[in-house]
Design an enzyme around this catalytic site. Structure first.
Site, PDB file in Angstrom:
ATOM      1  N   LYS A  20       5.276 -10.212   3.794  1.00 40.57           N
ATOM      2  CA  LYS A  20       5.977  -9.956   5.058  1.00 40.57           C
ATOM      3  C   LYS A  20       5.130  -9.184   6.062  1.00 40.57           C
ATOM      4  O   LYS A  20       5.308  -9.369   7.268  1.00 40.57           O
ATOM      5  CB  LYS A  20       7.343  -9.306   4.836  1.00 40.57           C
ATOM      6  CG  LYS A  20       7.330  -7.893   4.366  1.00 40.57           C
ATOM      7  CD  LYS A  20       8.747  -7.426   4.079  1.00 40.57           C
ATOM      8  CE  LYS A  20       8.754  -6.253   3.123  1.00 40.57           C
ATOM      9  NZ  LYS A  20       7.791  -5.201   3.378  1.00 40.57           N
ATOM     10  N   ARG A  95      15.439  -0.423   4.344  1.00 37.21           N
ATOM     11  CA  ARG A  95      15.154  -0.666   2.933  1.00 37.21           C
ATOM     12  C   ARG A  95      16.333  -0.281   2.055  1.00 37.21           C
ATOM     13  O   ARG A  95      16.290  -0.466   0.840  1.00 37.21           O
ATOM     14  CB  ARG A  95      13.965   0.193   2.535  1.00 37.21           C
ATOM     15  CG  ARG A  95      12.725  -0.547   2.103  1.00 37.21           C
ATOM     16  CD  ARG A  95      11.697   0.490   1.700  1.00 37.21           C
ATOM     17  NE  ARG A  95      10.532  -0.078   1.085  1.00 37.21           N
ATOM     18  CZ  ARG A  95       9.499  -0.563   1.761  1.00 37.21           C
ATOM     19  NH1 ARG A  95       9.504  -0.582   3.067  1.00 37.21           N
ATOM     20  NH2 ARG A  95       8.469  -1.033   1.101  1.00 37.21           N
ATOM     21  N   ARG A 134      -4.323  -6.553  -4.250  1.00 31.76           N
ATOM     22  CA  ARG A 134      -4.575  -5.859  -2.976  1.00 31.76           C
ATOM     23  C   ARG A 134      -5.382  -4.576  -3.122  1.00 31.76           C
ATOM     24  O   ARG A 134      -6.017  -4.124  -2.186  1.00 31.76           O
ATOM     25  CB  ARG A 134      -3.245  -5.492  -2.301  1.00 31.76           C
ATOM     26  CG  ARG A 134      -2.570  -6.638  -1.656  1.00 31.76           C
ATOM     27  CD  ARG A 134      -1.535  -6.187  -0.661  1.00 31.76           C
ATOM     28  NE  ARG A 134      -0.575  -5.236  -1.193  1.00 31.76           N
ATOM     29  CZ  ARG A 134       0.705  -5.189  -0.820  1.00 31.76           C
ATOM     30  NH1 ARG A 134       1.158  -6.017   0.062  1.00 31.76           N
ATOM     31  NH2 ARG A 134       1.515  -4.287  -1.328  1.00 31.76           N
ATOM     32  N   ARG A 136      -4.565  -1.444  -3.128  1.00 32.83           N
ATOM     33  CA  ARG A 136      -4.235  -0.282  -2.293  1.00 32.83           C
ATOM     34  C   ARG A 136      -3.869   0.848  -3.236  1.00 32.83           C
ATOM     35  O   ARG A 136      -3.601   0.614  -4.408  1.00 32.83           O
ATOM     36  CB  ARG A 136      -3.011  -0.660  -1.449  1.00 32.83           C
ATOM     37  CG  ARG A 136      -3.111  -0.309  -0.009  1.00 32.83           C
ATOM     38  CD  ARG A 136      -2.021  -0.998   0.771  1.00 32.83           C
ATOM     39  NE  ARG A 136      -0.682  -0.713   0.243  1.00 32.83           N
ATOM     40  CZ  ARG A 136       0.409  -1.343   0.655  1.00 32.83           C
ATOM     41  NH1 ARG A 136       0.315  -2.300   1.551  1.00 32.83           N
ATOM     42  NH2 ARG A 136       1.583  -1.032   0.149  1.00 32.83           N
ATOM     43  N   ARG A 147       7.805  -0.014  -7.635  1.00 31.44           N
ATOM     44  CA  ARG A 147       8.202  -0.475  -6.298  1.00 31.44           C
ATOM     45  C   ARG A 147       9.061  -1.725  -6.379  1.00 31.44           C
ATOM     46  O   ARG A 147       9.986  -1.911  -5.598  1.00 31.44           O
ATOM     47  CB  ARG A 147       6.971  -0.677  -5.423  1.00 31.44           C
ATOM     48  CG  ARG A 147       6.451   0.691  -4.967  1.00 31.44           C
ATOM     49  CD  ARG A 147       5.109   0.662  -4.288  1.00 31.44           C
ATOM     50  NE  ARG A 147       4.973  -0.390  -3.339  1.00 31.44           N
ATOM     51  CZ  ARG A 147       3.881  -1.148  -3.223  1.00 31.44           C
ATOM     52  NH1 ARG A 147       2.873  -0.952  -4.032  1.00 31.44           N
ATOM     53  NH2 ARG A 147       3.829  -2.067  -2.323  1.00 31.44           N
TER      54      ARG A 147
HETATM   55  P1  ADP Z   1       5.458  -3.036   0.592  1.00 27.67           P
HETATM   56  O1  ADP Z   1       5.709  -3.983   1.720  1.00 27.67           O
HETATM   57  O2  ADP Z   1       4.230  -3.375  -0.166  1.00 27.67           O
HETATM   58  O3  ADP Z   1       6.647  -2.812  -0.260  1.00 27.67           O
HETATM   59  P2  ADP Z   1       5.260  -0.938   2.561  1.00 27.67           P
HETATM   60  O4  ADP Z   1       3.896  -0.972   3.124  1.00 27.67           O
HETATM   61  O5  ADP Z   1       6.362  -1.516   3.360  1.00 27.67           O
HETATM   62  O6  ADP Z   1       5.178  -1.590   1.113  1.00 27.67           O
HETATM   63  O7  ADP Z   1       5.678   0.582   2.212  1.00 27.67           O
HETATM   64  C1  ADP Z   1       4.882   1.407   1.387  1.00 27.67           C
HETATM   65  C2  ADP Z   1       5.667   2.653   0.987  1.00 27.67           C
HETATM   66  O8  ADP Z   1       6.094   3.392   2.144  1.00 27.67           O
HETATM   67  C3  ADP Z   1       6.961   2.404   0.210  1.00 27.67           C
HETATM   68  O9  ADP Z   1       6.725   2.179  -1.160  1.00 27.67           O
HETATM   69  C4  ADP Z   1       7.747   3.693   0.502  1.00 27.67           C
HETATM   70  O10 ADP Z   1       7.298   4.771  -0.286  1.00 27.67           O
HETATM   71  C5  ADP Z   1       7.375   3.996   1.952  1.00 27.67           C
HETATM   72  N1  ADP Z   1       8.341   3.400   2.911  1.00 27.67           N
HETATM   73  C6  ADP Z   1       8.078   2.452   3.850  1.00 27.67           C
HETATM   74  N2  ADP Z   1       9.176   2.124   4.537  1.00 27.67           N
HETATM   75  C7  ADP Z   1      10.187   2.873   4.028  1.00 27.67           C
HETATM   76  C8  ADP Z   1      11.583   2.975   4.283  1.00 27.67           C
HETATM   77  N3  ADP Z   1      12.180   2.226   5.224  1.00 27.67           N
HETATM   78  N4  ADP Z   1      12.309   3.860   3.540  1.00 27.67           N
HETATM   79  C9  ADP Z   1      11.734   4.604   2.613  1.00 27.67           C
HETATM   80  N5  ADP Z   1      10.436   4.545   2.295  1.00 27.67           N
HETATM   81  C10 ADP Z   1       9.654   3.696   2.983  1.00 27.67           C
END
Ligand code: ADP
Length: 195
Positions: A20, A95, A134, A136, A147
């Site tokens: 995404k 989320r 990835r 990261r 996650r």
């Molecule tokens: P991915 O798309 O790989 O799941 P993201 O880059 O969107 O990961 O987010 C990385 C991390 O940032 C999440 O695992 C969380 O810890 C934090 N995070 C991002 N967006 C939110 C959110 N809306 N609420 C809570 N934590 C968030």
């Protein structure tokens, strides 16, 4: 503002590794609205060593969710910026069901609402393979599993939440990247044009 062309307000939903982030950037460019990734914003804060970064660093490294109030702060400030007033693509927010309610309140205050919520569906094995590729910091195997668990537990229920509101469009995210982009656009009634 009178005469201003309205863009679309879209939320992208999908598990870690669903693609995404990539699709948000492509679709944002195609639609002329900013792709807003909360994950990228938080990672930038961690790298820059800001106050916010200090508060969220260890939570992110554990694969857990940053608390709703802090996220509401981050997102509401971002949505108030000029470039997001006429439309946006949100990647990573909301989320949780609670965050979805908060987003609705933020938009209500601007007399705005979401146009669509796009769910990128990808089979679990493919998610794990993509995410581990990835490399990261938060992509270590144990953190990836956590996650994914958090995604199933907290974020997946948003699909029903938005389906009930008639906003959900489900896209097969296991296809090649260009096909996914085309499917996203066609779900919005638009055609994909190569840049
Ligand atoms: P991915 O798309 O790989 O799941 P993201 O880059 O969107 O990961 O987010 C990385 C991390 O940032 C999440 O695992 C969380 O810890 C934090 N995070 C991002 N967006 C939110 C959110 N809306 N609420 C809570 N934590 C968030």
């Amino acid at each position: 503002m009178a005469g201003e062309v309205e863009g679309l307000r879209i939320v992208l939903l999908g598990a870690p590794g669903s693609g995404k982030g990539t699709q948000a950037l492509r679709l944002g460019a195609r639609l002329g609205v900013p792709a807003i990734s909360t994950g990228e914003m938080l990672r930038a804060a961690v790298t820059a060593g800001t106050d916010l970064g200090h508060r969220v660093g260890s939570v992110m490294a554990a694969g857990a969710l940053v608390d709703d109030a802090l996220m509401a702060d981050v997102v509401s400030h971002r949505l108030e910026q000029a470039d997001a007033r006429r439309g946006f693509l949100l990647d990573g927010y909301p989320r949780t069901i609670s965050q979805a309610g908060t987003l609705e309140e933020m938009l209500d205050e601007q007399a705005r609402s979401l146009d669509a919520v796009m769910l990128l569906s990808v089979p679990e094995e493919q998610l794990v393979a993509r995410t581990l590729g990835r490399r990261r910091d938060d992509d270590r195997a144990d953190v990836v599993r956590e996650r994914l668990r958090v995604y199933h537990d907290k974020t997946e229920p948003l699909a029903d939440y938005y389906r009930e509101r008639g906003l959900l469009r489900e896209i097969d995210g296991s296809q090649p990247m260009d096909h996914v982009s085309a499917a996203l656009l066609s779900a919005l009634g638009l055609a994909w044009v190569e840049a």
